[in-house]
Motif scaffolding. Structure first.
Motif, PDB file in Angstrom:
ATOM      1  N   MET A 150       0.873  -1.411   0.077  1.00 41.74           N
ATOM      2  CA  MET A 150      -0.031  -0.140  -0.049  1.00 41.74           C
ATOM      3  C   MET A 150       0.978   1.243  -0.039  1.00 41.74           C
ATOM      4  SD  MET A 150      -2.973   1.120   2.760  1.00 41.74           S
ATOM      5  CE  MET A 150      -1.822   1.346   4.032  1.00 41.74           C
ATOM      6  N   ASP A 151       0.514   2.128  -0.586  1.00 39.80           N
ATOM      7  CA  ASP A 151       1.050   3.539  -0.758  1.00 39.80           C
ATOM      8  C   ASP A 151       0.799   4.471   0.637  1.00 39.80           C
ATOM      9  OD1 ASP A 151       1.995   6.178  -1.334  1.00 39.80           O
ATOM     10  OD2 ASP A 151       1.320   5.956  -3.279  1.00 39.80           O
ATOM     11  N   ASP A 152       1.629   4.419   1.404  1.00 40.39           N
ATOM     12  CA  ASP A 152       1.412   4.993   2.748  1.00 40.39           C
ATOM     13  C   ASP A 152       1.177   6.264   2.506  1.00 40.39           C
ATOM     14  OD1 ASP A 152       1.918   2.718   3.972  1.00 40.39           O
ATOM     15  OD2 ASP A 152       4.142   3.028   4.466  1.00 40.39           O
ATOM     16  N   LEU A 153       1.860   7.044   1.710  1.00 43.15           N
ATOM     17  CA  LEU A 153       1.552   8.480   1.636  1.00 43.15           C
ATOM     18  C   LEU A 153       0.089   8.737   1.238  1.00 43.15           C
ATOM     19  CD1 LEU A 153       2.518  11.262   1.545  1.00 43.15           C
ATOM     20  CD2 LEU A 153       3.523  11.259  -0.710  1.00 43.15           C
ATOM     21  N   LYS A 154      -0.155   7.995   0.073  1.00 43.88           N
ATOM     22  CA  LYS A 154      -1.453   8.173  -0.388  1.00 43.88           C
ATOM     23  C   LYS A 154      -2.632   7.885   0.681  1.00 43.88           C
ATOM     24  CE  LYS A 154      -4.521   5.987  -3.843  1.00 43.88           C
ATOM     25  NZ  LYS A 154      -4.751   5.066  -4.831  1.00 43.88           N
ATOM     26  N   ALA A 155      -2.402   6.637   1.438  1.00 51.13           N
ATOM     27  CA  ALA A 155      -3.214   6.423   2.729  1.00 51.13           C
ATOM     28  C   ALA A 155      -3.515   7.516   3.570  1.00 51.13           C
ATOM     29  CB  ALA A 155      -2.796   5.239   3.128  1.00 51.13           C
ATOM     30  N   LEU A 156      -2.381   8.201   3.986  1.00 54.34           N
ATOM     31  CA  LEU A 156      -2.383   9.151   5.046  1.00 54.34           C
ATOM     32  C   LEU A 156      -3.011  10.473   4.307  1.00 54.34           C
ATOM     33  CD1 LEU A 156       1.169   8.710   6.415  1.00 54.34           C
ATOM     34  CD2 LEU A 156      -0.894   8.452   7.608  1.00 54.34           C
ATOM     35  N   SER A 157      -2.775  10.733   3.263  1.00 57.28           N
ATOM     36  CA  SER A 157      -3.502  11.954   2.518  1.00 57.28           C
ATOM     37  C   SER A 157      -4.799  11.618   2.296  1.00 57.28           C
ATOM     38  CB  SER A 157      -2.857  11.895   0.926  1.00 57.28           C
ATOM     39  OG  SER A 157      -3.437  13.273   0.553  1.00 57.28           O
ATOM     40  N   THR A 158      -5.256  10.364   2.258  1.00 56.53           N
ATOM     41  CA  THR A 158      -6.668  10.092   2.066  1.00 56.53           C
ATOM     42  C   THR A 158      -7.454  10.203   3.414  1.00 56.53           C
ATOM     43  OG1 THR A 158      -6.503   8.429   0.104  1.00 56.53           O
ATOM     44  CG2 THR A 158      -8.283   8.290   1.632  1.00 56.53           C
TER      45      THR A 158
ATOM     46  N   THR B  32     -11.945   5.146  -1.369  1.00 60.15           N
ATOM     47  CA  THR B  32     -11.727   5.694  -0.217  1.00 60.15           C
ATOM     48  C   THR B  32     -11.723   4.811   1.312  1.00 60.15           C
ATOM     49  OG1 THR B  32     -12.318   7.657  -1.465  1.00 60.15           O
ATOM     50  CG2 THR B  32     -11.832   7.847   1.070  1.00 60.15           C
ATOM     51  N   SER B  33     -12.958   4.272   1.431  1.00 61.27           N
ATOM     52  CA  SER B  33     -13.365   3.288   2.476  1.00 61.27           C
ATOM     53  C   SER B  33     -12.178   2.139   2.433  1.00 61.27           C
ATOM     54  CB  SER B  33     -14.566   2.980   2.546  1.00 61.27           C
ATOM     55  OG  SER B  33     -14.785   2.217   3.632  1.00 61.27           O
ATOM     56  N   LYS B  34     -11.986   1.648   1.472  1.00 59.67           N
ATOM     57  CA  LYS B  34     -11.008   0.672   1.543  1.00 59.67           C
ATOM     58  C   LYS B  34      -9.708   0.933   2.078  1.00 59.67           C
ATOM     59  CE  LYS B  34      -9.114  -2.877  -1.748  1.00 59.67           C
ATOM     60  NZ  LYS B  34      -9.196  -3.412  -2.900  1.00 59.67           N
ATOM     61  N   THR B  35      -9.352   2.117   1.437  1.00 64.96           N
ATOM     62  CA  THR B  35      -7.755   2.560   1.633  1.00 64.96           C
ATOM     63  C   THR B  35      -7.737   2.753   3.217  1.00 64.96           C
ATOM     64  OG1 THR B  35      -7.557   3.718  -0.471  1.00 64.96           O
ATOM     65  CG2 THR B  35      -6.236   4.575   1.292  1.00 64.96           C
ATOM     66  N   ILE B  36      -8.707   3.459   3.814  1.00 65.25           N
ATOM     67  CA  ILE B  36      -8.542   3.655   5.286  1.00 65.25           C
ATOM     68  C   ILE B  36      -8.427   2.213   6.079  1.00 65.25           C
ATOM     69  CG2 ILE B  36      -9.571   4.767   7.433  1.00 65.25           C
ATOM     70  CD1 ILE B  36      -8.360   6.729   5.407  1.00 65.25           C
ATOM     71  N   ARG B  37      -9.334   1.353   5.498  1.00 68.91           N
ATOM     72  CA  ARG B  37      -9.310   0.059   6.442  1.00 68.91           C
ATOM     73  C   ARG B  37      -7.971  -0.776   6.058  1.00 68.91           C
ATOM     74  NH1 ARG B  37     -14.388  -0.748   3.758  1.00 68.91           N
ATOM     75  NH2 ARG B  37     -13.422  -2.083   2.194  1.00 68.91           N
ATOM     76  N   GLN B  38      -7.368  -0.558   4.980  1.00 66.15           N
ATOM     77  CA  GLN B  38      -6.193  -1.094   4.866  1.00 66.15           C
ATOM     78  C   GLN B  38      -5.002  -0.389   5.830  1.00 66.15           C
ATOM     79  OE1 GLN B  38      -5.596  -0.741   0.554  1.00 66.15           O
ATOM     80  NE2 GLN B  38      -6.227  -2.962  -0.099  1.00 66.15           N
ATOM     81  N   LEU B  39      -5.192   1.038   5.691  1.00 65.91           N
ATOM     82  CA  LEU B  39      -4.271   1.590   6.852  1.00 65.91           C
ATOM     83  C   LEU B  39      -4.436   1.054   8.178  1.00 65.91           C
ATOM     84  CD1 LEU B  39      -2.058   3.775   7.079  1.00 65.91           C
ATOM     85  CD2 LEU B  39      -3.824   5.434   7.251  1.00 65.91           C
TER      86      LEU B  39
ATOM     87  N   VAL C 284      -4.405  -0.761  14.500  1.00 62.98           N
ATOM     88  CA  VAL C 284      -5.223   0.225  15.271  1.00 62.98           C
ATOM     89  C   VAL C 284      -6.607   0.874  14.578  1.00 62.98           C
ATOM     90  CG1 VAL C 284      -3.342   0.974  16.943  1.00 62.98           C
ATOM     91  CG2 VAL C 284      -3.824   2.387  14.801  1.00 62.98           C
ATOM     92  N   ARG C 285      -7.576   1.138  15.130  1.00 63.64           N
ATOM     93  CA  ARG C 285      -8.763   1.977  14.501  1.00 63.64           C
ATOM     94  C   ARG C 285      -8.249   3.259  14.585  1.00 63.64           C
ATOM     95  NH1 ARG C 285     -13.827   0.835  13.195  1.00 63.64           N
ATOM     96  NH2 ARG C 285     -13.623  -1.302  13.803  1.00 63.64           N
ATOM     97  N   LEU C 286      -8.694   4.030  13.402  1.00 61.09           N
ATOM     98  CA  LEU C 286      -8.363   5.309  13.247  1.00 61.09           C
ATOM     99  C   LEU C 286      -9.544   6.153  13.292  1.00 61.09           C
ATOM    100  CD1 LEU C 286      -5.723   4.990  10.384  1.00 61.09           C
ATOM    101  CD2 LEU C 286      -5.018   5.486  12.938  1.00 61.09           C
ATOM    102  N   LEU C 287     -10.753   5.664  12.563  1.00 58.39           N
ATOM    103  CA  LEU C 287     -12.040   6.477  12.977  1.00 58.39           C
ATOM    104  C   LEU C 287     -13.186   5.673  13.311  1.00 58.39           C
ATOM    105  CD1 LEU C 287     -11.902   7.470   8.997  1.00 58.39           C
ATOM    106  CD2 LEU C 287     -11.599   8.965  11.085  1.00 58.39           C
ATOM    107  N   HIS C 288     -13.955   6.459  14.028  1.00 54.69           N
ATOM    108  CA  HIS C 288     -15.131   6.142  14.677  1.00 54.69           C
ATOM    109  C   HIS C 288     -16.006   6.381  13.195  1.00 54.69           C
ATOM    110  CE1 HIS C 288     -13.958   5.128  18.464  1.00 54.69           C
ATOM    111  NE2 HIS C 288     -13.470   6.440  18.907  1.00 54.69           N
ATOM    112  N   ARG C 289     -16.841   5.181  13.231  1.00 53.97           N
ATOM    113  CA  ARG C 289     -17.766   5.308  11.988  1.00 53.97           C
ATOM    114  C   ARG C 289     -19.360   5.137  12.365  1.00 53.97           C
ATOM    115  NH1 ARG C 289     -13.412   2.626  10.535  1.00 53.97           N
ATOM    116  NH2 ARG C 289     -12.394   3.113   8.651  1.00 53.97           N
ATOM    117  N   THR C 290     -20.138   6.014  12.215  1.00 51.39           N
ATOM    118  CA  THR C 290     -21.796   5.788  12.293  1.00 51.39           C
ATOM    119  C   THR C 290     -22.230   6.260  11.084  1.00 51.39           C
ATOM    120  OG1 THR C 290     -22.187   8.252  13.164  1.00 51.39           O
ATOM    121  CG2 THR C 290     -21.410   6.587  14.724  1.00 51.39           C
ATOM    122  N   THR C 291     -23.589   6.098  11.122  1.00 43.89           N
ATOM    123  CA  THR C 291     -24.165   6.279   9.842  1.00 43.89           C
ATOM    124  C   THR C 291     -24.366   7.914   9.559  1.00 43.89           C
ATOM    125  OG1 THR C 291     -26.311   6.417  11.043  1.00 43.89           O
ATOM    126  CG2 THR C 291     -25.750   4.451   9.596  1.00 43.89           C
TER     127      THR C 291
END
Length: 300
Positions: free
Chosen positions: A1-9, A33-40, A46-53
């Motif tokens: 995975m492209d770390d820079l792209k993931a962090l930018s996303t 976009t969602s897939k990139t965050i999950r891969q990161l 670690v979990r980076l985001l809390h997601r709700t509807t």
């Protein structure tokens, strides 16, 4: 995975407040976009985001990570923006190399016109008769006579140059006019000795369908094309002069062309530049100006 792209996303998702808006800004699908965050998250463990509807928010780990990388991401974005602006801007420095005579008579007038049209550009014109490696020497645009260009450059043929046998009217009045190639041996002639070889160049002429190279005794020889033309103008002898120098002097009555049926082969003048998909605007505009101006002025 492209770390820079993931962090930018990640930063873009947080700034926009949703995966969908971030995806629109990035020009990708929301699922990507969602897939990139999950891969990161999987890569970091670690979990980076809390997601709700209704809402997205950073976890403590996500907040710490983003606080550390945001300054670097901002610097990268700024650098990329400046580079894009510089590419679109015509300002900057343009380095050009050309043979001395070609530079004086053909390139310098173009540079003058170009600088008038683009006052924010500075030009460094290097006049050298030696071979110049434009990639190694960081040259933007080069000019060269004949073929044999490097593979790592783009070359475009601008025009054909021919050597004309010429003499000044004053010389012809004193010494007469040769009516055939063999009669040149009875006349004073000039010669050109290129710095690259140090040897006197033979004269070249057409004999029917054949091209002949003949040694002509030179009473005056020089390693500078313009100096030879000046010697011929002064009545020192008969010389072979490039047509781009000779033509306006003949039109002005200062030289006369001799033996026109025995012109030399036509040698191509090329403009060449590094193989780059995206040339700076200052370089592209100079190339376009050169091609249009020289080809129009020397069209048969």
């Amino acid at each position: 995975m492209d770390d820079l792209k993931a962090l930018s996303t990640l930063a873009r998702v947080v700034e926009s407040g949703s995966f969908r808006r971030a995806a629109l800004e990035l020009g990708v699908a929301p699922q990507a976009t969602s897939k990139t965050i999950r891969q990161l998250e999987t890569q970091l463990g670690v979990r980076l985001l809390h997601r709700t509807t209704r809402k997205l928010s950073l976890t403590d780990e996500g907040a710490r990570l983003l606080a550390q990388v945001r300054p670097a991401l901002s610097s990268i974005r700024s650098a990329l923006s400046e580079l894009r602006a510089a590419h679109q801007d015509v300002g900057g420095s343009l380095r050009i190399t050309a043979p001395r005579s070609v530079g004086q008579h053909l390139v310098l007038p173009l540079v003058t016109r170009y600088m008038d049209e683009h006052p924010d550009v500075t030009v460094d014109l290097e006049l050298e008769d030696r071979h110049t490696d434009i990639v190694e020497e960081r040259i933007d645009v080069g000019f060269r006579m004949g073929a044999g260009l490097d593979r790592n450059v783009v070359a475009r043929r601008l025009l054909d140059i021919q050597q004309w046998v010429c003499a000044a009217p004053a010389y012809l009045e004193r010494h007469g006019r040769p009516h055939g190639w063999d009669e040149l041996a009875q006349h004073r002639c000039t010669g050109f000795r290129p710095v690259t070889t140090g040897r006197l160049m033979p004269w070249e002429y057409a004999d029917g369908d054949a091209t002949v190279h003949a040694d002509v005794a030179a009473r005056f020889a020089t390693n500078d094309v313009d100096a030879e033309a000046s010697a011929v103008l002064a009545g020192m002898g008969i010389g072979q002069i490039p047509d781009y120098i000779a033509a306006p002097l003949i039109e002005a009555g200062r030289l006369e062309r001799l033996l026109p049926a025995h012109g030399s082969e036509r040698i191509g003048l090329y403009i060449y530049y590094p193989q780059r998909a995206h040339l700076p605007q200052r370089t592209r505009r100079f190339i376009d100006l050169t091609v249009s101006s020289l080809q129009a002025a020397h069209r048969p």
